[in-house]
Scaffold this motif. Structure first.
Motif, short mmCIF file in Angstrom:
data_model
loop_
_atom_site.label_atom_id
_atom_site.label_comp_id
_atom_site.label_asym_id
_atom_site.label_seq_id
_atom_site.Cartn_x
_atom_site.Cartn_y
_atom_site.Cartn_z
N LEU A 59 0.82 -1.22 0.00
CA LEU A 59 0.00 0.00 0.00
C LEU A 59 0.85 1.26 0.00
O LEU A 59 1.72 1.45 0.85
CB LEU A 59 -0.91 0.02 1.23
N THR A 60 0.60 2.13 -1.00
CA THR A 60 1.07 3.51 -1.01
C THR A 60 -0.17 4.37 -1.22
O THR A 60 -0.93 4.13 -2.17
CB THR A 60 2.09 3.76 -2.13
N LEU A 61 -0.40 5.35 -0.35
CA LEU A 61 -1.65 6.11 -0.44
C LEU A 61 -1.46 7.51 0.12
O LEU A 61 -1.00 7.68 1.26
CB LEU A 61 -2.76 5.39 0.35
N LEU A 62 -1.80 8.51 -0.68
CA LEU A 62 -1.82 9.89 -0.23
C LEU A 62 -3.21 10.20 0.31
O LEU A 62 -4.22 9.97 -0.37
CB LEU A 62 -1.50 10.84 -1.39
N TRP A 96 4.97 1.98 6.95
CA TRP A 96 4.55 0.74 7.61
C TRP A 96 5.49 -0.38 7.14
O TRP A 96 6.02 -0.35 6.03
CB TRP A 96 3.10 0.40 7.27
N ALA A 97 5.72 -1.34 8.01
CA ALA A 97 6.71 -2.38 7.75
C ALA A 97 6.06 -3.65 7.23
O ALA A 97 4.91 -3.96 7.57
CB ALA A 97 7.49 -2.69 9.02
N ASP A 98 6.80 -4.39 6.41
CA ASP A 98 6.33 -5.69 5.95
C ASP A 98 5.96 -6.56 7.16
O ASP A 98 6.66 -6.57 8.18
CB ASP A 98 7.43 -6.39 5.14
N GLY A 99 4.88 -7.28 7.02
CA GLY A 99 4.39 -8.13 8.11
C GLY A 99 3.38 -7.43 8.98
O GLY A 99 2.71 -8.08 9.80
N LYS A 100 3.26 -6.12 8.85
CA LYS A 100 2.27 -5.36 9.59
C LYS A 100 1.07 -5.07 8.69
O LYS A 100 1.14 -5.16 7.47
CB LYS A 100 2.88 -4.04 10.09
N ASN A 101 -0.04 -4.70 9.32
CA ASN A 101 -1.25 -4.36 8.58
C ASN A 101 -1.15 -2.91 8.12
O ASN A 101 -1.20 -2.00 8.96
CB ASN A 101 -2.48 -4.56 9.47
N PRO A 102 -1.02 -2.65 6.81
CA PRO A 102 -0.89 -1.26 6.35
C PRO A 102 -2.12 -0.42 6.63
O PRO A 102 -2.01 0.81 6.72
CB PRO A 102 -0.64 -1.41 4.85
N TYR A 103 -3.25 -1.06 6.79
CA TYR A 103 -4.49 -0.31 7.00
C TYR A 103 -4.58 0.20 8.44
O TYR A 103 -5.30 1.15 8.72
CB TYR A 103 -5.68 -1.16 6.59
N ASP A 104 -3.81 -0.43 9.34
CA ASP A 104 -3.71 0.12 10.70
C ASP A 104 -3.04 1.48 10.68
O ASP A 104 -3.37 2.36 11.48
CB ASP A 104 -2.89 -0.83 11.59
N ALA A 105 -2.09 1.66 9.77
CA ALA A 105 -1.40 2.94 9.66
C ALA A 105 -2.25 3.99 8.97
O ALA A 105 -2.06 5.20 9.17
CB ALA A 105 -0.08 2.76 8.91
N THR A 106 -3.21 3.52 8.16
CA THR A 106 -4.00 4.44 7.34
C THR A 106 -5.32 4.83 8.02
O THR A 106 -5.75 6.00 7.94
CB THR A 106 -4.30 3.79 5.98
N ALA A 107 -5.95 3.90 8.68
CA ALA A 107 -7.29 4.14 9.23
C ALA A 107 -7.38 5.36 10.14
O ALA A 107 -8.35 6.12 10.05
CB ALA A 107 -7.77 2.88 9.96
N PRO A 108 -6.38 5.62 11.02
CA PRO A 108 -6.50 6.80 11.88
C PRO A 108 -6.52 8.13 11.14
O PRO A 108 -6.90 9.16 11.71
CB PRO A 108 -5.25 6.69 12.78
N LEU A 109 -6.12 8.11 9.87
CA LEU A 109 -6.10 9.35 9.09
C LEU A 109 -7.45 9.68 8.47
O LEU A 109 -7.63 10.77 7.92
CB LEU A 109 -5.06 9.23 7.97
#
Length: 378
Positions: A59-62, A96-109
């Motif tokens: 995931l890459t997302l602006l 966000w690091a491989d093995g982690k949920n990228p959506y955890d990093a995105t959802a708070p935004l």
């Protein structure tokens, strides 16, 4: 508007330019009733940040919203490259690091109950991942909610498009001097691609060479057909120079054409002229289509003009706005698009003539100036 192509070399886009684009996009989203924009790798991300990552399953997302600073979510292994992007200074990076949920990093935004505009090319994998994290959110493609996001070009964008158009003109001037007869379409297509690169293109997107009956297929892919004496040949080619698109079509003839072939070419040339001359601020996109189509219909070929009259161009060679019946979007200064009517006679030949134009404060300017008369090639 100053369209000096030299500006394309001397005035690079700055972090301030990208900051202004992102702020304008966030405002437009709010005015459209959206909670924000989610921009995936592709033309929208390039336009807004100058960042051109490889689009993968990572995931890459602006994330843009009117009430917060822009944030670019990136894989940790790609963060160093993202930090070097021209617009990186105008946004915050969150990795966000491989093995982690990228959506955890995105959802708070994101507003957990918001409706967001999403880049048309966003992976379903990523959109569904966000929906799992935030089931109260809703999404709509940018083509539906903000179709004109990239449509109006600034001075430096116009300069780049002018430079791309001039390079395509130069390639066309040279292709007229290569042999056509007894060579395959793919050979001439390779010549066109090479000439675009010689004249500065970093990317060649298409080189249509439709000879004889293949010219009646508007998007014919150059193949093994050997071009013959007496063929009409449709040439349609373009790509990216300085990150902005070129797209030009001309129709040439191998040896002397028949009276009918000349007549059809003349009709298309007149239709293209009519489509260009109607362009000015305030008219609807569909009026360009109507002007070109009226000429072709008048001469009895209306049912053989089988596509829209034009499409927008910018960081991609096809983007909104579209010159087609039903599109009531008014033309605005700075919009750039093709005007490319055609006539296609199945099993026989086709003719298309295309220029890129831009809307000026009081009319229109062509960004292609290669001759539109039928050229005779050997």
């Amino acid at each position: 508007m100053d369209l000096d192509p030299l500006l394309a070399d001397t005035e690079p886009f700055t972090a301030a330019d990208y900051a202004a684009r992102m702020a304008a996009a966030a405002r437009a989203a709010a005015e459209a009733g959206l909670a924000g924009l989610l921009i995936a790798p592709g033309p929208d991300l390039t336009h807004l940040t100058g960042y051109r990552p490889v689009d993968t399953e990572r995931l890459t997302l602006l994330v843009l919203a009117a009430d917060r600073e822009p944030v670019l979510v990136v894989p940790a292994l790609e963060a160093p490259d993202a930090a070097k992007a021209p617009g990186a200074g105008a946004l915050t990076l969150r990795d966000w690091a491989d093995g982690k949920n990228p959506y955890d990093a995105t959802a708070p935004l994101l507003d957990a109950t918001g409706r967001f505009g999403v880049s048309d090319n966003t992976w379903a994998l990523h959109l569904l991942g966000l929906q799992r994290e935030l089931p109260g959110t809703a999404y709509a493609p940018l083509t539906d909610v903000l179709p004109m996001l990239r449509a109006v070009k600034d001075r430096r964008e116009l300069a780049r498009l002018a430079a791309a158009g001039a390079a395509a003109d130069a390639a066309y001037a040279q292709i007229l001097h290569v042999p056509f007869a007894d060579r395959r379409e793919s050979d001439v297509a390779a010549d066109l691609a090479a000439l675009l690169r010689v004249h500065g293109h970093s990317q060649v997107d298409f080189t249509v060479v439709g000879s004889g009956p293949n010219g009646a297929n508007p998007h014919h892919e150059a193949g093994d057909r050997v071009i013959r004496h007496g063929d009409m040949v449709v040439l349609d080619f373009g790509g990216l120079l300085h990150g902005y698109g070129s797209d030009i079509s001309r129709t040439v003839h191998v040896g002397e054409p028949t009276a009918e072939e000349r007549r059809v070419h003349d009709v298309v040339r007149e239709a293209q002229r009519a489509g260009v001359e109607v362009v000015r601020p305030g008219i609807a996109c569909q009026d360009v289509d109507r002007a070109a189509r009226a000429v072709i219909t008048e001469f009895g070929y209306g049912d053989r003009f089988i596509h829209r009259t034009g499409h927008g161009i910018g960081v991609t060679t096809h983007e909104p706005p579209y010159m087609i019946e039903g599109e009531e979007q008014p033309l605005l200064p700075g919009m750039c698009f093709s005007v490319e009517p055609g006539i296609y006679l199945p099993g026989r030949f086709g003719v298309r003539i295309e220029d890129i134009v831009t809307v000026t404060d009081d009319g229109v300017r062509r960004l292609n100036n290669a001759p539109r008369e039928m050229a005779i090639v050997e």
